[in-house]
Design a protein around this motif. Structure first.
Motif, mmCIF file in Angstrom:
data_model
loop_
_atom_site.group_PDB
_atom_site.id
_atom_site.type_symbol
_atom_site.label_atom_id
_atom_site.label_comp_id
_atom_site.label_asym_id
_atom_site.label_seq_id
_atom_site.Cartn_x
_atom_site.Cartn_y
_atom_site.Cartn_z
ATOM 1 N N GLY A 193 0.826 -1.200 0.000
ATOM 2 C CA GLY A 193 0.000 0.000 0.000
ATOM 3 C C GLY A 193 0.858 1.246 0.000
ATOM 4 O O GLY A 193 2.047 1.214 0.363
ATOM 5 N N ARG A 194 0.251 2.363 -0.423
ATOM 6 C CA ARG A 194 1.032 3.600 -0.526
ATOM 7 C C ARG A 194 0.149 4.797 -0.168
ATOM 8 O O ARG A 194 -1.018 4.868 -0.567
ATOM 9 C CB ARG A 194 1.587 3.750 -1.940
ATOM 10 C CG ARG A 194 2.468 4.974 -2.135
ATOM 11 C CD ARG A 194 3.026 5.041 -3.551
ATOM 12 N NE ARG A 194 4.059 4.027 -3.769
ATOM 13 C CZ ARG A 194 3.885 2.915 -4.478
ATOM 14 N NH1 ARG A 194 2.695 2.669 -5.022
ATOM 15 N NH2 ARG A 194 4.855 2.050 -4.637
ATOM 16 N N ALA A 195 0.720 5.754 0.583
ATOM 17 C CA ALA A 195 0.049 7.014 0.907
ATOM 18 C C ALA A 195 1.122 8.094 1.001
ATOM 19 O O ALA A 195 2.324 7.800 0.972
ATOM 20 C CB ALA A 195 -0.742 6.904 2.217
ATOM 21 N N ALA A 227 -2.129 3.792 4.417
ATOM 22 C CA ALA A 227 -1.235 2.908 3.688
ATOM 23 C C ALA A 227 -1.452 1.450 4.092
ATOM 24 O O ALA A 227 -1.456 0.546 3.241
ATOM 25 C CB ALA A 227 0.219 3.317 3.935
ATOM 26 N N VAL A 228 -1.648 1.192 5.387
ATOM 27 C CA VAL A 228 -1.891 -0.175 5.852
ATOM 28 C C VAL A 228 -3.212 -0.703 5.295
ATOM 29 O O VAL A 228 -3.303 -1.847 4.812
ATOM 30 C CB VAL A 228 -1.882 -0.216 7.388
ATOM 31 C CG1 VAL A 228 -2.350 -1.588 7.886
ATOM 32 C CG2 VAL A 228 -0.489 0.079 7.924
ATOM 33 N N LEU A 229 -4.275 0.101 5.331
ATOM 34 C CA LEU A 229 -5.569 -0.330 4.807
ATOM 35 C C LEU A 229 -5.511 -0.535 3.293
ATOM 36 O O LEU A 229 -6.187 -1.428 2.753
ATOM 37 C CB LEU A 229 -6.632 0.702 5.170
ATOM 38 C CG LEU A 229 -6.959 0.832 6.663
ATOM 39 C CD1 LEU A 229 -7.955 1.965 6.906
ATOM 40 C CD2 LEU A 229 -7.524 -0.481 7.212
ATOM 41 N N GLU A 286 5.060 3.698 2.424
ATOM 42 C CA GLU A 286 4.735 2.392 1.842
ATOM 43 C C GLU A 286 4.469 1.399 2.960
ATOM 44 O O GLU A 286 5.168 1.399 3.978
ATOM 45 C CB GLU A 286 5.877 1.900 0.967
ATOM 46 C CG GLU A 286 6.148 2.777 -0.247
ATOM 47 C CD GLU A 286 7.364 2.308 -1.014
ATOM 48 O OE1 GLU A 286 7.212 1.899 -2.178
ATOM 49 O OE2 GLU A 286 8.467 2.355 -0.434
ATOM 50 N N ALA A 287 3.471 0.556 2.754
ATOM 51 C CA ALA A 287 3.117 -0.479 3.726
ATOM 52 C C ALA A 287 3.192 -1.843 3.049
ATOM 53 O O ALA A 287 2.604 -2.050 1.976
ATOM 54 C CB ALA A 287 1.716 -0.251 4.278
#
Length: 502
Positions: free
Chosen positions: A4-6, A88-90, A22-23
C-alpha cells in the motif's frame, strides 16, 4: 505480496518535503516495523495507528507489517504521519481503493478511538503539497481555516479515520473550508496617548518609515514601553506573501488563532528579560522550534529591560539582525526560519533608575557595567538611539497631539518612495539595501558624505555604521519628500548614532 502507498509531508523550519509512505504485509508473526529515520513520537505511532484502525471497525492485518517512509535519509519528526500510515496499511490490506490515495496528501494525528487531531505546521505542509503538484490534501477538521488559506489545491477536512475511509471508498464527501470571514483587527495603542517626548516620537516615525532598529534609554515610567507598543500602529499591513510566511511560522510554533489564523498585521513580540537563547532564537529537543525572533518576522521584537537580559541571548541576535534569518544546527541538519524584524531595545540608565538622574546612588563603575551588556557589535547594528528625559511640565495639559493615523500616512508615503527607488533590486525598505549599492549605484554627493567620512577618519564609526547612517539619511529624505539626501539629512542620522555611542 500486498503493498500500500500514501503520502504525507515532513516540515523542517517553514519548508516542507513530500514523504511517501509504503506499507508491506508479509508472512510472519503479527508485528509492526517502522523504518525511515522516525523519532520517538513517530515510533509510538505504531500503537496509535493500530488501535485507531481497530476501533474504527476495520481489520488490522494478521501478518508482519513493514512501514517505510521515504526519502529514507530525511529525519521524520512528530505525529503528522498517523493518518497516512493508517491509510497505507488499509490500502495494502485491500480494505480501501487506491485511486484517490495516489493524488492525496494526508496530515493529522490519530487518537486511539480514530479521531483526527490537529498538529503544528499545517500551513507549510499544505504549501509543500501544492508545490509537489498534489491535487488534494486532507487535514484535521479543526485545521480547515488554516489550511484553507492556500489556493491552488483542494483542501478537505476529516474529523475521524472512519470519515476518511468512507470518502476513499466513494462515500460521503469530506468537509471543506468555510468562506473566510473578515480578519479581526488586533488591538493596538494609538500614538496620541503618548504625552510629549517629541524626539522619541520622531525617532519612532523614522524607524517605521525605514524599518530601522531603535534603542530607547531613560528612567522608568517615562514612556519607553508605550512608544514601542505603538510602533506596529505606524506600520502598513503585511503583503500577501509576507502574511503567509508569518502565518506559517506561527503555525509551526503552535500559536495561531483557530478562528482567524491569517496574520495580516505586523506581529509584536515582547519576550521576558529572563528568556533563554532557545526561547529567543529557537531550538528545543528534536525538531527545532521557532523562537521570539522568528515569531516577530516582518514585525517588531521588543526587548524591555534589555540590560537585564543575558549577554549570550543578546549576542545571539547579531546574525539575525544582519542576515534576516535564524539557522539552528542539529545533528540531522539545519532548520532555517526567517527573522527579518525591527528590534526595539529599552533600558534604564542604571540599576537604581531614579526619576531624576541627579538622585542616582549607583557608583560610576556600576553604571558602566549596567549597560555594558550591550556590546559594541550589537550597538553598531542599532540605527537610532534616543535618550529620553522626564516631562517637567505639560503632562496633564490635554494638548492634542498627532495620532497614529496621521503619522502612518506620512510613513506610507515614505515607504512607497523607497519601494519605487529599490524596485529594481527587489527590495522595499531602506534598511534592506546592501552597503555596496549605497556606495556605488546610489552614491550621495560629496558634500552630503563629508560628515560620514569625517566620522570614519576619526574612528568614531565603523564601515557598517556608516552604511547604516546612510540608510537612515535616505529615510529622513523620504519623510521630507526629497529626491536625494542632503548634508542635513546625514547629520540627523549621525546624531542618532553618536548619541548611542555616548
Amino acid at each position: 505480496m500486498p503493498l500500500g502507498r500514501a503520502f504525507s509531508v515532513a516540515v523542517a523550519g517553514v519548508d516542507g518535503q513530500l514523504v511517501e509512505i509504503e506499507a508491506d504485509i508479509g508472512q510472519g508473526l503479527p508485528s509492526v516495523h517502522l523504518v525511515g529515520r522516525p523519532d520517538t513520537t513517530l515510533q509510538e505511532s505504531r500503537d496509535r495507528v493500530r488501535a485507531a484502525v481497530s476501533n474504527t471497525g476495520e481489520k488490522w492485518p494478521d501478518g508482519r507489517v513493514i512501514l517505510a517512509l521515504s526519502p529514507a535519509t530525511l529525519p521524520k519528526v512528530g505525529s503528522v504521519y498517523d493518518l497516512a500510515l493508517a491509510a497505507a496499511v488499509l490500502d495494502a490490506a485491500g480494505s480501501i481503493p487506491s485511486q484517490r490515495l495516489s493524488d492525496t496528501v494526508l496530515l493529522g494525528e490519530l487518537a486511539l478511538d480514530g479521531r483526527v487531531r490537529r498538529v503544528r505546521g499545517i500551513l507549510p505542509a499544505v504549501l509543500a503539497a501544492r508545490t509537489a503538484g498534489r491535487g488534494t490534501v486532507v487535514v484535521p477538521t479543526a485545521a480547515l481555516p488554516e489550511a484553507g488559506l492556500v489556493d491552488g489545491i483542494r483542501v478537505l477536512g476529516a474529523s475521524s479515520l472512519g470519515e476518511l475511509v468512507d470518502w476513499l471508498r466513494g462515500g460521503a464527501e469530506l468537509a471543506v473550508p468555510a468562506p473566510s470571514s473578515p480578519p479581526l483587527v488586533p488591538p493596538i495603542g494609538d500614538l496620541r496617548e503618548v504625552v510629549g517626548q517629541d524626539e522619541a516620537r520622531w525617532a519612532l516615525e523614522v524607524a517605521a518609515a525605514g524599518g530601522h532598529h531603535l534603542l530607547l534609554t531613560g528612567p522608568p515610567g517615562i514612556g519607553k514601553t508605550m512608544l514601542a507598543q505603538r510602533l506596529p500602529s505606524l506600520l502598513p499591513p503585511l503583503r500577501e506573501r509576507d502574511s503567509l510566511e508569518v502565518t506559517a511560522i506561527h503555525s509551526v510554533a503552535g500559536i495561531l488563532s483557530d478562528d482567524h489564523p491569517l496574520i495580516f498585521s505586523p506581529p509584536f513580540v515582547a519576550p521576558h528579560h529572563s528568556s533563554s537563547v532557545a526561547a529567543m532564537i529557537g531550538g528545543g529537543s528534536g525538531s527545532a522550534r521557532p523562537g521570539a525572533a522568528s515569531c516577530a518576522h516582518r514585525g517588531v521584537l521588543f526587548l524591555d529591560e534589555c540590560a537585564e537580559i543575558g549577554t549570550k541571548v543578546l549576542e545571539a541576535l547579531r546574525t539575525p539582525l544582519e542576515e534576516g534569518e535564524v539557522r539552528i544546527a542539529r545533528r540531522d541538519g539545519v532548520a532555517r526560519y526567517p527573522a527579518r524584524f525591527q528590534l526595539v531595545l529599552a533600558a534604564n540608565p542604571c540599576p537604581c533608575a531614579p526619576a531624576r538622574d541627579i538622585d542616582c546612588i549607583c557608583a560610576p563603575l556600576a553604571r558602566r557595567r549596567y549597560l555594558g551588556k550591550l556590546s559594541g557589535p550589537l550597538l553598531d547594528r542599532i540605527d537610532l538611539a534616543v535618550q529620553m528625559h522626564a516631562q517637567s511640565a505639560g503632562a496633564f495639559s490635554g494638548e492634542e497631539v498627532e495620532s497614529s493615523e496621521v503619522v502612518r500616512a506620512r510613513v506610507a508615503v515614505a515607504r512607497d518612495a523607497a519601494a519605487e527607488r529599490w524596485s529594481t533590486l527587489g527590495l522595499s525598505t531602506n534598511v534592506e539595501v546592501p552597503g555596496h549599492v549605497l556606495r556605488q549605484k546610489f552614491r550621495l554627493p560629496r558634500e552630503a558624505l563629508a560628515p560620514v567620512e569625517t566620522a570614519l577618519s576619526h574612528g568614531r564609526m565603523s564601515a557598517r555604521g556608516a552604511d547604516r547612517a546612510i540608510r537612515v539619511a535616505w529615510t529622513v529624505c523620504d519623510l521630507r519628500g526629497g529626491a536625494i539626501p542632503t548634508a542635513q539629512d546625514v547629520l540627523q542620522a549621525l546624531n542618532f548614532r553618536q548619541r548611542g555611542a555616548a
